[in-house]
Design an enzyme around this catalytic site. Structure first.
Site, PDB file in Angstrom:
ATOM      1  CG  ASP A  69      -2.598  -3.786  -0.962  1.00  0.00           C
ATOM      2  OD1 ASP A  69      -4.005  -3.353  -0.861  1.00  0.00           O
ATOM      3  OD2 ASP A  69      -2.428  -5.084  -0.542  1.00  0.00           O
ATOM      4  CG  ASP A  70      -6.073  -0.521  -0.873  1.00  0.00           C
ATOM      5  OD1 ASP A  70      -6.556  -0.737  -1.998  1.00  0.00           O
ATOM      6  OD2 ASP A  70      -6.345  -0.953   0.142  1.00  0.00           O
ATOM      7  NE  ARG A 103     -10.540  -2.616  -2.634  1.00  0.00           N
ATOM      8  CZ  ARG A 103      -9.655  -3.299  -2.224  1.00  0.00           C
ATOM      9  NH1 ARG A 103     -10.055  -4.384  -2.593  1.00  0.00           N
ATOM     10  NH2 ARG A 103      -8.423  -2.926  -2.100  1.00  0.00           N
ATOM     11  CG  ASP A 146      -1.642  -1.156   1.548  1.00  0.00           C
ATOM     12  OD1 ASP A 146      -1.184  -2.301   1.394  1.00  0.00           O
ATOM     13  OD2 ASP A 146      -2.926  -0.957   1.514  1.00  0.00           O
ATOM     14  CE  LYS A 165     -10.600  -3.093   1.585  1.00  0.00           C
ATOM     15  NZ  LYS A 165      -9.707  -4.241   1.149  1.00  0.00           N
ATOM     16  CG  HIS A 182      -5.151  -4.023  -4.210  1.00  0.00           C
ATOM     17  ND1 HIS A 182      -5.155  -4.853  -3.293  1.00  0.00           N
ATOM     18  CD2 HIS A 182      -4.657  -4.893  -5.181  1.00  0.00           C
ATOM     19  CE1 HIS A 182      -4.365  -5.938  -3.656  1.00  0.00           C
ATOM     20  NE2 HIS A 182      -3.999  -6.000  -4.906  1.00  0.00           N
TER      21      HIS A 182
END
Length: 362
Positions: free
Chosen positions: A201-202, A256, A180, A258, A223
């Site tokens: 990743d993010d 995104r 990340d 979540k 991500h």
């Protein structure tokens, strides 16, 4: 009593050079060439230059508790010896701190030594940089390469990142995972301006906090731009987040949100504006309330509300096997959304969307 000459000689031996000071004044400018010298001498310096430091294995470059107003400059190449440990490689705190990189500098973590494709599992890997309690401060122009795991862990108020480069491109083929770029939690007032990120990743993950602004970002290979996962933390509130004028390419997701299944909390006042996506492998836009143990379950719950979410000018394409938009909400927990000029093409339509506001399309 030691003479000033003897003190200066000691500083040079210990990896520190002091300038612009008299024997009875705090030193104005210090250049450190070792992590130990930086830790020992940091409180005496209003300007700290970190020159070609090689940080010993299992050791943090400790710049916590800096004097208010300190300037920190990374110069040359900063490196880190290898050890399997949790890190962080660098930790910094204080108020009104200004962090910059000198021309040609590089913070080279050489993360491939740790990468095994397993991220937070597998061998223990250090996080890169803790900006915890780095309040009313700025980090500008840092050039970072190949972090072993997450890059910036942000727990701070009124902090601004500008023109930060995080280049973990080597991780695409060498086993980088959970790298990340910016993980934000328990923070009020975080500004991230024109970051360039290639990771696994993010690009951004906001887990808790308020008044977060991310603009002008280039996000490659990861991500996407994420809120969450929200839930099961000490702070489960995300409020007033604007993510705008950014591109997401060759990533699993673009936009995104979540939340954790069975948890409580709130996500509100979220804006994604002028986001352009391409080469997305999983979801163009995904909002889901079913995460458990790091994985979706397909069974959403409504304990974390997602309110006042605005998507405007979110456009681009996903891969043919990807889902363009996936919206999975608990009963009554998603409300007051605005959906304007959301155009995602190239992939599949979802047949599993549930409980989303009627203004959205799935």
């Amino acid at each position: 009593m030691h003479s000033f000459a003897s003190l200066l000689a000691y500083g040079l031996v210990a990896g520190a050079t002091f300038a612009s000071a008299s024997p009875i004044e705090a030193r104005d400018s210090c250049t450190f060439t070792t992590a130990a010298a930086a830790k020992a001498g940091k409180a005496k310096c209003s300007t700290i230059t970190l020159n070609n430091i090689e940080v010993p294995a299992g050791t943090t470059l400790d710049l916590t508790g800096l004097t208010s107003g300190t300037k920190v400059i990374f110069e040359g190449t900063t490196t880190f010896q290898y050890e399997e440990w949790a890190g962080p490689l660098i930790s910094m705190s204080g108020e009104h701190i200004t962090v910059t990189g000198a021309s040609g500098h590089l913070i080279n973590c050489d993360g491939a030594r740790w990468w095994d494709g397993k991220g937070t599992s597998g061998k223990k890997k250090p996080k890169f940089f803790y900006a915890h309690g780095l309040d009313s401060s700025s980090i500008t122009g840092l050039n970072i390469k190949n972090t072993p795991l997450m890059a910036f862990s942000v727990q701070a108020n009124d902090i601004t990142f500008t023109d930060v480069t995080i280049n973990n491109a080597d991780g695409d083929t060498q086993g980088g995972h959970n790298t990340d770029a910016f993980d934000v939690g328990n923070s009020v007032g975080v500004n991230i301006i024109k970051p360039w990120v290639h990771n696994q990743d993010d690009c951004l993950a906001v887990n808790s906090g308020e008044n977060i602004w991310f603009t002008g970002g280039t996000c490659i290979g990861g991500h996407g731009l994420s809120i969450g996962s929200v839930g099961d933390r000490s702070n489960n509130v995300v409020k007033n987040v604007t993510i705008e004028h950014s591109t997401v390419s060759n990533s699993e997701n673009a936009v995104r949100i979540k939340t954790i299944s069975g948890a409580t909390g709130s996500v509100s006042e979220i804006t994604y504006s002028n986001i352009v996506m391409s080469g997305i492998s999983d979801y163009g836009v995904v909002i889901q309330q079913d995460y458990e143990d790091g994985k979706p379950t397909g069974k959403p719950t409504n304990g974390v509300t997602i309110q006042d979410v605005k998507l405007e000018s979110v456009t681009g394409s996903v891969d043919s096997g990807a889902t363009e938009i996936y919206l999975l909400c608990g009963s009554g927990s998603c409300s007051d959304w605005t959906w304007d000029d959301v155009k995602v093409t190239g992939g599949k339509k979802s047949t599993a969307c549930k409980n989303f506001p009627s203004v959205a399309s799935c």
